[in-house]
Scaffold this motif. Structure first.
Motif, PDB file in Angstrom:
ATOM      1  N   GLU A  56       0.469  -1.502   0.443  1.00  0.00           N
ATOM      2  CA  GLU A  56      -0.480   0.067  -0.179  1.00  0.00           C
ATOM      3  C   GLU A  56       0.765   1.511  -0.010  1.00  0.00           C
ATOM      4  O   GLU A  56       0.636   2.516  -0.235  1.00  0.00           O
ATOM      5  CB  GLU A  56      -0.796   0.047   0.719  1.00  0.00           C
ATOM      6  CG  GLU A  56      -1.699  -0.991   0.814  1.00  0.00           C
ATOM      7  CD  GLU A  56      -2.740  -1.170   0.313  1.00  0.00           C
ATOM      8  OE1 GLU A  56      -3.011   0.012  -0.641  1.00  0.00           O
ATOM      9  OE2 GLU A  56      -3.103  -2.538  -0.906  1.00  0.00           O
ATOM     10  N   ALA A  59       2.203   1.670  -3.180  1.00  0.00           N
ATOM     11  CA  ALA A  59       0.707   2.140  -4.255  1.00  0.00           C
ATOM     12  C   ALA A  59       0.462   3.343  -4.302  1.00  0.00           C
ATOM     13  O   ALA A  59      -0.250   4.311  -4.694  1.00  0.00           O
ATOM     14  CB  ALA A  59      -0.603   1.483  -3.653  1.00  0.00           C
ATOM     15  N   GLU A  86      -7.512   3.957  -1.839  1.00  0.00           N
ATOM     16  CA  GLU A  86      -6.104   3.483  -1.398  1.00  0.00           C
ATOM     17  C   GLU A  86      -5.259   3.338   0.155  1.00  0.00           C
ATOM     18  O   GLU A  86      -5.069   2.946   0.674  1.00  0.00           O
ATOM     19  CB  GLU A  86      -4.871   3.338  -2.045  1.00  0.00           C
ATOM     20  CG  GLU A  86      -5.230   2.491  -3.274  1.00  0.00           C
ATOM     21  CD  GLU A  86      -5.427   0.838  -4.092  1.00  0.00           C
ATOM     22  OE1 GLU A  86      -4.761   0.108  -2.807  1.00  0.00           O
ATOM     23  OE2 GLU A  86      -5.269   0.820  -4.715  1.00  0.00           O
ATOM     24  N   HIS A  89      -6.787   0.871   2.769  1.00  0.00           N
ATOM     25  CA  HIS A  89      -5.933   0.075   2.629  1.00  0.00           C
ATOM     26  C   HIS A  89      -4.479   0.121   3.880  1.00  0.00           C
ATOM     27  O   HIS A  89      -4.240  -0.710   4.707  1.00  0.00           O
ATOM     28  CB  HIS A  89      -5.854  -0.096   1.549  1.00  0.00           C
ATOM     29  CG  HIS A  89      -7.018  -0.459   0.575  1.00  0.00           C
ATOM     30  ND1 HIS A  89      -6.824  -1.378  -0.659  1.00  0.00           N
ATOM     31  CD2 HIS A  89      -7.941  -0.520   0.913  1.00  0.00           C
ATOM     32  CE1 HIS A  89      -7.463  -1.279  -1.272  1.00  0.00           C
ATOM     33  NE2 HIS A  89      -8.248  -0.449  -0.320  1.00  0.00           N
ATOM     34  N   GLU A 138      -2.897  -3.674 -10.200  1.00  0.00           N
ATOM     35  CA  GLU A 138      -4.343  -4.280  -9.403  1.00  0.00           C
ATOM     36  C   GLU A 138      -4.593  -5.741  -9.895  1.00  0.00           C
ATOM     37  O   GLU A 138      -3.978  -6.390  -8.740  1.00  0.00           O
ATOM     38  CB  GLU A 138      -5.614  -3.341  -9.708  1.00  0.00           C
ATOM     39  CG  GLU A 138      -5.666  -1.888  -9.500  1.00  0.00           C
ATOM     40  CD  GLU A 138      -5.320  -1.428  -8.220  1.00  0.00           C
ATOM     41  OE1 GLU A 138      -4.319  -2.251  -7.603  1.00  0.00           O
ATOM     42  OE2 GLU A 138      -5.690  -0.652  -7.655  1.00  0.00           O
ATOM     43  N   VAL A 141      -2.065  -7.279  -7.860  1.00  0.00           N
ATOM     44  CA  VAL A 141      -2.333  -7.533  -6.364  1.00  0.00           C
ATOM     45  C   VAL A 141      -3.583  -8.154  -6.274  1.00  0.00           C
ATOM     46  O   VAL A 141      -3.318  -9.216  -5.315  1.00  0.00           O
ATOM     47  CB  VAL A 141      -2.620  -6.070  -5.935  1.00  0.00           C
ATOM     48  CG1 VAL A 141      -3.264  -5.627  -4.489  1.00  0.00           C
ATOM     49  CG2 VAL A 141      -1.390  -4.315  -5.995  1.00  0.00           C
ATOM     50  N   CYS A 142      -3.931  -8.330  -7.224  1.00  0.00           N
ATOM     51  CA  CYS A 142      -5.446  -9.254  -6.307  1.00  0.00           C
ATOM     52  C   CYS A 142      -4.769 -10.976  -6.363  1.00  0.00           C
ATOM     53  O   CYS A 142      -5.352 -11.735  -5.423  1.00  0.00           O
ATOM     54  CB  CYS A 142      -6.196  -9.198  -7.477  1.00  0.00           C
ATOM     55  SG  CYS A 142      -7.856  -7.356  -7.289  1.00  0.00           S
ATOM     56  N   ARG A 167      -9.401  -6.320  -1.123  1.00  0.00           N
ATOM     57  CA  ARG A 167      -9.269  -7.410  -2.424  1.00  0.00           C
ATOM     58  C   ARG A 167     -10.143  -6.680  -3.750  1.00  0.00           C
ATOM     59  O   ARG A 167     -10.438  -6.011  -4.958  1.00  0.00           O
ATOM     60  CB  ARG A 167      -9.000  -8.584  -2.144  1.00  0.00           C
ATOM     61  CG  ARG A 167      -9.233  -9.279  -3.871  1.00  0.00           C
ATOM     62  CD  ARG A 167      -9.460 -10.869  -3.989  1.00  0.00           C
ATOM     63  NE  ARG A 167      -8.943 -10.982  -5.116  1.00  0.00           N
ATOM     64  CZ  ARG A 167      -9.465 -11.395  -6.251  1.00  0.00           C
ATOM     65  NH1 ARG A 167     -10.776 -10.262  -6.263  1.00  0.00           N
ATOM     66  NH2 ARG A 167      -9.268 -11.970  -7.397  1.00  0.00           N
ATOM     67  N   ASP A 169     -11.873  -3.290  -3.785  1.00  0.00           N
ATOM     68  CA  ASP A 169     -11.640  -2.036  -3.765  1.00  0.00           C
ATOM     69  C   ASP A 169     -10.208  -2.393  -4.894  1.00  0.00           C
ATOM     70  O   ASP A 169     -10.055  -1.613  -6.148  1.00  0.00           O
ATOM     71  CB  ASP A 169     -10.800  -1.384  -3.293  1.00  0.00           C
ATOM     72  CG  ASP A 169     -12.186  -0.895  -1.772  1.00  0.00           C
ATOM     73  OD1 ASP A 169     -13.036  -0.719  -2.201  1.00  0.00           O
ATOM     74  OD2 ASP A 169     -11.774  -0.875  -0.640  1.00  0.00           O
ATOM     75  N   GLU A 170      -9.495  -3.104  -4.773  1.00  0.00           N
ATOM     76  CA  GLU A 170      -8.462  -3.400  -5.685  1.00  0.00           C
ATOM     77  C   GLU A 170      -8.557  -3.829  -7.487  1.00  0.00           C
ATOM     78  O   GLU A 170      -8.124  -3.423  -7.958  1.00  0.00           O
ATOM     79  CB  GLU A 170      -7.058  -4.141  -5.228  1.00  0.00           C
ATOM     80  CG  GLU A 170      -6.167  -3.770  -4.051  1.00  0.00           C
ATOM     81  CD  GLU A 170      -5.981  -2.419  -3.995  1.00  0.00           C
ATOM     82  OE1 GLU A 170      -5.894  -1.986  -4.824  1.00  0.00           O
ATOM     83  OE2 GLU A 170      -5.541  -2.189  -3.008  1.00  0.00           O
ATOM     84  N   HIS A 173     -10.923  -0.977  -8.900  1.00  0.00           N
ATOM     85  CA  HIS A 173     -10.373   0.060  -9.421  1.00  0.00           C
ATOM     86  C   HIS A 173      -9.121  -0.537 -10.392  1.00  0.00           C
ATOM     87  O   HIS A 173      -9.000   0.880 -11.630  1.00  0.00           O
ATOM     88  CB  HIS A 173      -8.226   0.292  -8.327  1.00  0.00           C
ATOM     89  CG  HIS A 173      -9.153   0.929  -7.055  1.00  0.00           C
ATOM     90  ND1 HIS A 173      -7.948   1.200  -6.400  1.00  0.00           N
ATOM     91  CD2 HIS A 173     -10.014   1.102  -7.135  1.00  0.00           C
ATOM     92  CE1 HIS A 173      -8.527   1.987  -4.782  1.00  0.00           C
ATOM     93  NE2 HIS A 173      -9.871   2.709  -5.813  1.00  0.00           N
TER      94      HIS A 173
END
Length: 207
Positions: A56, A59, A86, A89, A138, A141-142, A167, A169-170, A173
């Motif tokens: 984060e 990010a 973010e 997060h 993203e 990241v997921c 997750r 939110d990612e 995005h």
């Protein structure tokens, strides 16, 4: 104007690295009871959340760098908006680290600087590439969060709820970046990004 933006970005970098960014939304894990964890489980959960916290931090830096060199105001506004979300997060991960008696990575300033540079260079490549990079990031990241959901101690539902909220939110995005005109990255580029992300993951788990 340039000086004002530089001051604003420097201030945000300091607040990111010193844990001064606050969450606008409560952590998804806030209402989940804390489970008893033995020392090994606590250290492992702390290591995983340290990695997520550094992610984060990165990010924030990526979005700020991309916003700096974005070509269109509309794209810049979308990047800034995503960075604000973010920041939730970042605060959630910092809160969970404190609960697990774990500390943030000592390498965060280095990763912030590197991520900021990458974000700025990506923005210089054009808004389509920059938005495509958001989606590719993203997506990575997921996948990373999915691995952590499986790797967490079985009883640590508090950390698990926090990661699930991140997750969601990612994924949103990433989809929004493509809908806004981002160019999808080829699989080979995503594979290279995965290899680079492993450097961060393996180093920040312990440091």
């Amino acid at each position: 104007m340039v000086i004002d933006e530089a001051i604003s970005q420097f201030d945000r970098a300091l607040r990111t690295l010193t844990g001064q960014l606050s969450a606008r939304r409560p952590s998804p894990g806030a209402e989940v009871p804390e489970a008893p964890l033995d020392e090994a489980e606590r250290r492992h959960a702390g290591g995983l959340m340290r990695v997520n916290h550094t992610g984060e931090v990165c990010a924030q830096a990526l979005y700020e760098g991309q916003a700096l060199t974005a070509q269109r105001d509309r794209v810049r506004a979308k990047l800034k908006s995503a960075a604000e979300e973010e920041s939730d997060h970042l605060a959630w991960c910092a809160e969970r680290l404190r609960e697990l008696n774990a500390s943030p990575s000592l390498l965060n300033p280095l990763f912030y600087a590197a991520s900021y540079a990458i974000g700025a260079l990506t923005g210089l490549a054009g808004d389509k590439v920059s938005l495509g990079f958001v989606e590719a990031t993203e997506d990575q990241v997921c996948d990373h969060l999915d691995r952590h959901l499986k790797a967490l101690p079985e009883g640590d539902d508090r950390s698990r709820a926090t990661i699930n909220g991140m997750r969601a939110d990612e994924a949103r995005h990433g989809a929004a970046a493509l809908e806004s005109g981002g160019a999808p990255f080829p699989p080979a580029a995503k594979a290279a990004m995965t290899a680079l992300s492993r450097v961060m993951t393996e180093t920040t788990y312990r440091i």
